[in-house]
Each structure stands twice: as structure tokens, then as C-alpha cells.
Write an enzyme that holds these catalytic residues in place. Sequence first.
Site, PDB file in Angstrom:
ATOM      1  N   ASP A 225      79.988  13.138  -3.261  1.00 47.31           N
ATOM      2  CA  ASP A 225      79.952  12.143  -2.207  1.00 47.31           C
ATOM      3  C   ASP A 225      81.396  11.735  -1.931  1.00 47.31           C
ATOM      4  O   ASP A 225      82.296  11.965  -2.732  1.00 47.31           O
ATOM      5  CB  ASP A 225      79.096  10.938  -2.622  1.00 47.31           C
ATOM      6  N   TRP A 226      81.628  11.098  -0.802  1.00 56.16           N
ATOM      7  CA  TRP A 226      82.994  10.806  -0.374  1.00 56.16           C
ATOM      8  C   TRP A 226      83.652   9.812  -1.336  1.00 56.16           C
ATOM      9  O   TRP A 226      83.159   8.711  -1.539  1.00 56.16           O
ATOM     10  CB  TRP A 226      82.977  10.279   1.047  1.00 56.16           C
TER      11      TRP A 226
END
Length: 829
Positions: A225-226
Site C-alpha cells: 500500500d502507498w
Amino acid sequence: MTAKFDVDHVLNSISEDDKIALLSGTDFWHTYSIPEHNVPPIRTTDGPNGVRGTKFFAGVPAACLPCGTALGATWDRDLLHKAGVLLGQECLAKGAHCWLGPTINMQRSPLGGRGFESFAEDPHLSGTMAKSIILGCESTGVISAVKHYVGNDQEHERRAVDVMVTPRALREIYLRPFQIVARDAHSGALMTSYNKINGKHVVENPAMYDIIRKEWKWDPLIMSDWLGTYTTIDSLNAGLDLEMPGPSRYRGKYIESAVQARLVKQSTIDQRARKVLEFAARASQAPASAVESGRDYPEDRALNREICGNSIVLLKNEDTLLPLPKKIKKIALIGSHVKTPAISGGGSASLQPYYAVSLYDAIIEVLPDTEIIYETGAYAHKMLPVIDRMLSNAVIRFYNEPADKERTLLSTEPVNNTAFQLMDYNTPGLNRTLFWATLDGEFTPDVSGLWDFGLTVFGTATLYIDDEMVIDNTTQQTRGTAFFGKGTIQEVGAKELTAGRTYKIRIEFGSANTSPIKAIGVVHFGGGAAHLGAFLHMDPEQMVRDAVKAASEADYTILCTGLNRDWESEGFDRPDMDLPPRIDALISAVLDVAGDKTIIVNQSGTPVMMPWSDRARAIIQAWYGGNETGHGIADVLFGDVNPCAKLPLSWPADVRHNPAYLNSLSVGGRMLYGEDIYVGYRFYEKIGQVTLFPFGHGLSYTLFEVSPKVTVSPTAFTVETPLSATVRIKNTGPVAGAQILQLYVAAPTSATPRPVKELQGFSKVFLQSGEEKTVVISVDKYATSFWDGIEDMWKSEAGVYQVLIGTSSQDIVARGEFTVDETTFWTGV
């Protein structure tokens, strides 16, 4: 579409620096390219209900589909496949090769901030819907990155929280949707979650990768995920292929050092690089546009409208108040959602839509000759609505210096409203870690009076109107929940304004790092953000009185209210299930004078409390409906669409009834999943707790009759041979419609504690008035299996099983049974 390349040839030809560079993104959305070997940059894009493109700020408009729970409420595989195709086509128009969706986390609590993104509280329904939308998306050539693997079921301290969950609950509830995707959809990519599971971050846990690659035999590209990568060595060795976004924080030169110290093997680098190259080789063949653009075709609008109408749940309809006639003398429309539709939740789901149809405009189309009275009644917003239609000549200018110093203009960007997120914004010469901006524009109010202004910021900001400071959100700040949990509360100010006169507004903004506010466990995307809203100051009691008067004078009243992206968003969880302040009082007051002719329309992504429900004759759950929100609701209200949707989650009467009520926050860095396998209806049925509306509930404008006996074949079940359950259904009502038959399996003879019953199949059946059909629903080995924590395997237990066909989890209309003669253990999918 680019020229093809041979993965083996490239891997054997490129330098070590190139191999390492492949393992992280180059910017917010793109992977590393090697032009001399025809390896292009692969563009990824959010979000779960639409395709934003590459810009949070000043982005290209997009189709906004109904939210995840709305899609789940359709229980419609074919419609979800079409939705996936549309999302894939939107990706291609935006020049994107990989859609970051769908979200298939579980709504263990109605308070989860991103609960609206996921499909259902039930893993079978969630996995089945995910399969359909993924296959639709990937049929266009676009790769789907299913997310978030696993346990990101709430937002509180999501990067730091340690989710404490039993192996059985992890397998049966939280991993099962991903397992169904692994078996039936094989999506080309998967995104890890931010959180820990039982002491270790998922992104660094080899056991979690082994489930995917070794046990399930599924080999997607696995990306973080970012900003969800926390280490170099552990994440690489565990199995993470791609760190996102770029530039890298934990790879690059750090990998070189780790290899030299023999903490990471060369073979590991090659494995990860190979996976990224395989991903790029496949994704690059998608016919993505060279220019980021939109499409907004008539057929897309029609599909979006169909999805919205098919997602709307008729919760209550006493004395067939609905559908409404199309010949009405006077109708009252009450609620801020009537003119300002809630089209999506907040965070990654929020985007700039092509358009948004309000319920007000849709009803004008249906009732062109009807007198329509509109009253707001009560505000439903948490933050004052952004300034847009009364804004003109607005621009933002960017600098590397604050306003009180001599500075050089770097860029000027036109804007059409007073909200902006700059997490991915860049321009030549801009110091991304510390910069300033000035928003200038002209505001022309349409009504004279005292106007309230509200300013929320991730960074610092000050509002001036005609050079007079109205709000200071710079000198002293209080942390709030906006902007993924990094923003301030809304600071407010007021100014007396005259209708038709133009005022100069100016926001002096400082980027994220100008703010002293710090927070643990939330994602720091950087850049900064601000939201300036404005609304005419009103007397709340007078607003209710005006609404009551309108309702008392009208032939019918539609009261449309609920939550919006201010209340439900990535970055924070809801503290309660309440509607916004004064909404319950408004509804009660209207029902007091016009209860026999009032329809309540609620818009929310997850359940809200409805203390007035027993007094309302008709209630509709309309979710966040996307571009076509108004049309979709009106189609159901006036009978152009016969409602057929069913709740994809249970609707508790009180927040204290929900199974995660005592365990919905991170305490001391941990969150206990104390309800174990008893999530949603599994919990309510086990303890005998009555819900306001049960899982799977939804009414229709027609009637259905189901034969009481289920024919099961074969009657003796094995894990190698699925069985079929057959039942007859007839539409005995006056109009065509669809019924969703839900197949539950119960294990009454099991010695192991199990839910009362569990959803194991369903079929959506469309019937003309008077038509009868035979429906066959297949049941596989999951139906008889639970996770045996001692053997660390699935166990299909010998015994007698009941097949229960329901029109909701509470309304069982047909029964059958079968036996399992021999206990069997199994692994895989």
C-alpha cells in the site's frame, strides 16, 4: 500498447542497478521503465469506485460508480462484471494499466471508516462480488490489484496497529475473500495492508506470502500500500515485489548495502525483479491511451444508472406507500442530500466526477407539472460545503517561499472550487518537502446575510475576504480527522455579505511540513491539503419548522439525508452510528405531521441508527450512488425500477449491539478481534440479538412464492464433488421483478462451535409477473469446512447438514439436507 519484450532476455541483460530500480515506483503512480529493452512505465490508479487518473489535484474528471456496499447490495454477478469492464475502460482512457481495486476487507464493525469501500460483511458474498468485478476489469487488459491483504478493517492507527486474530477467524472470515479471488479470478496484482497481524506487519511476514504463493498457488505481483513499506531486508525476503509509491524510501541504495552484507540474496532480487517484469509485460499490452482523458459515453451513464437503481434497498414499505404515482399536485423535498447528493465516501474513493445528478433534478424530470417545495431542514455536512458554483476566476499560485518574503512564482493552476489535495502535485523547481501557495478567487453569494466559512487544512492556512482575515488556521491548530487523518479540525469564521456583490477571497497556504501537528499510525502522504467551505448562516430550529410546514402542506414528502464523505472516509473511523446532529429531530418532526405520506431516503455506506424507524412507513437505503445517484433513487421511488437489492451487511438497531463494539479501537497498539468468527449475522444469530434489518434483507414491489422443499443432489457430499440445491420460485405479484435466493448451510450435529448458519451460495432470479422458474445453486467444499487450528488445515466434518434457502438471513422459505459420511482434511483453494 507497447512492443512486447521477453522477460528472461531482459532479466539476463539488465544491470544490477536496473534490477533494484524495478523494485520500487518512480513517482506516485508509475513503475520504473527500461526504454532500451522496451520495458515501459506501468501506470497505476485509484480508486475502488472510479478511476481518478494521476492527479488528486486538478485531475481529469471520471465516472463515479456506486460505493462498494452498494455494489455488494446488488448481489448481481453479471452487473458487477459490467462494472468491472467500465472501470477497465476508464483506466484505459486515463492511460492506466493497473486499477487499484477492489477493496475486500470485512465490515466487522459498522464504524470502520472505509467500510463503504468493501462489498459485504460475509466472506462468500465479498469474494464472489470481487471475482466478478476483477474478471470484468481484466477482460479489458487492465490488471486489477485486489486489496488490502489483510486485516485493514478499520482506520484507527492503521499503520501501527497489531490485529490480534485467531487462526480460525483469519482463515474463515478475513482471508476467505482473497482465497475465492485466488481460486476463481487470479487477479494479476495484490496490495498488502498497512497493519500487523499477530505481532508482525503483513508486508514483512513470510507466512502471509506463503499462503498466497505456496498454499493457494496464486502468483500475482505483490505491491505495498502507498507508504506501507517499513523495511528493506524484511519486506524483500518476505516476498514484497514492489514498493509504492516512488521515489523509494527503503530500497534503492539500501538494497545494494543489504546484498553486500549478504542479508538479501541475489536470487531474491532476481525473483522480485522477474515478477515486476512479468507484471509490466502483461500490463503494457493493455491499449491504454497515450493522453490522460475521460470518456463519459451515453452507454456508460446508462450502466451507471442501472447499477445505482439495482443497489437501492427497500427496507420498509408499509401499506405499499411506494412506488409513488407520477401525477402529484404538490410534493415536499426535504434534506440537504436532495440538492447535494452524496456520490462517494472520502479518501481514495473520492474523485472529480464527470457530473452528479441530484435527487432534486431527477424528480423535476419525473414530475414536470408538480409543485415542488424544497427545504434543507437540517445540515448533514460535517465540513461546510466547498465553494464552487459561486466561485469565479480562481487560481492557485505555487512558491518555495512564504507570503511574507520576496518570492518567485513557480506555477499557476486554475481551479473550479476551494478544496485541494497536493499529495502528488509537482511542478519544475518546487521543493516538495516545504512550499507555499496562494489561492485567489472571486466569490459572489446568491443570498444576503451572515455567511459561515470553514477552513480545514493539512499544513497551514489563513483565509482573507477583501483582505480582511476571517479564519486563522496557522497560528494555533487542533488535530482533526480530515485528509487521511492528518488534517486539522474545521476552524470557522463569519462575515456579513450582500447578494450579487463580488468579494475577493484569498487563502495563504503552507504545505504539510509547516504544521506542527503529528500523529501516530496514520499515513503521511505529504504535500498538504485544504478545504474551504461556506454556507449561509441559518437558525436550525427555524429550518426544522420550515420543513415541517412544507411536509404538512404536500401530498407526499421525500426526506433524503444521511452521511457523506465528511463522515465516512479513509483515515478515520466513525465514533458512533449516529446521523449528523439534528437529523433525527428533523425526521421525527416531519413524521409527526406527515408520517403517513413520508418516505425516508438514507444515504450512507454503512449502517446508521434509526430511532424513528418504527414510525416511518417507507425507508430506502440509497448508499453512495455515484454519478447517477439522483436518477437511481428516483427510478426506485417512482417504480421505473422495481427494487431488488439486499443488504450486504446486518443493520443493528444500536451501535452497542455490534460484535466489535468493545474492540473497535487500537489500545496500546493492539486491536483484539474478540468476536472471532462471529462477524455480522453470525454474531447476532449466535446470541439471539435482533437487528433492525437483517443481513440479506430487501423488499420488492412484487411478491414471490418459493417451494418449501429443497432438492439436494447428491445427498451424500464429498469435498471432491460439489452438490446442487434445487428449488422452485414464482412471481405471484403484479409486476416483473427479481428475487435473490440466499443459500445458507447449517451444521447442527457438529461438535465444533460454529455459526448457526453461513451463506454458501445465492442466485438472483428475474421473473415476469406470473412466471415460475427452477433455480439451481451449487455448493462446494467450503460449505462443510472450518479451519482446524490444531491440524492447521481445513476440515470437512462428517455429519448431517441443513440447506436453508432464504430471502434474508432471517426469512428462511425452503429447507433440505445432506450428509457428509467421512471427515476430510484439505488445503489450497
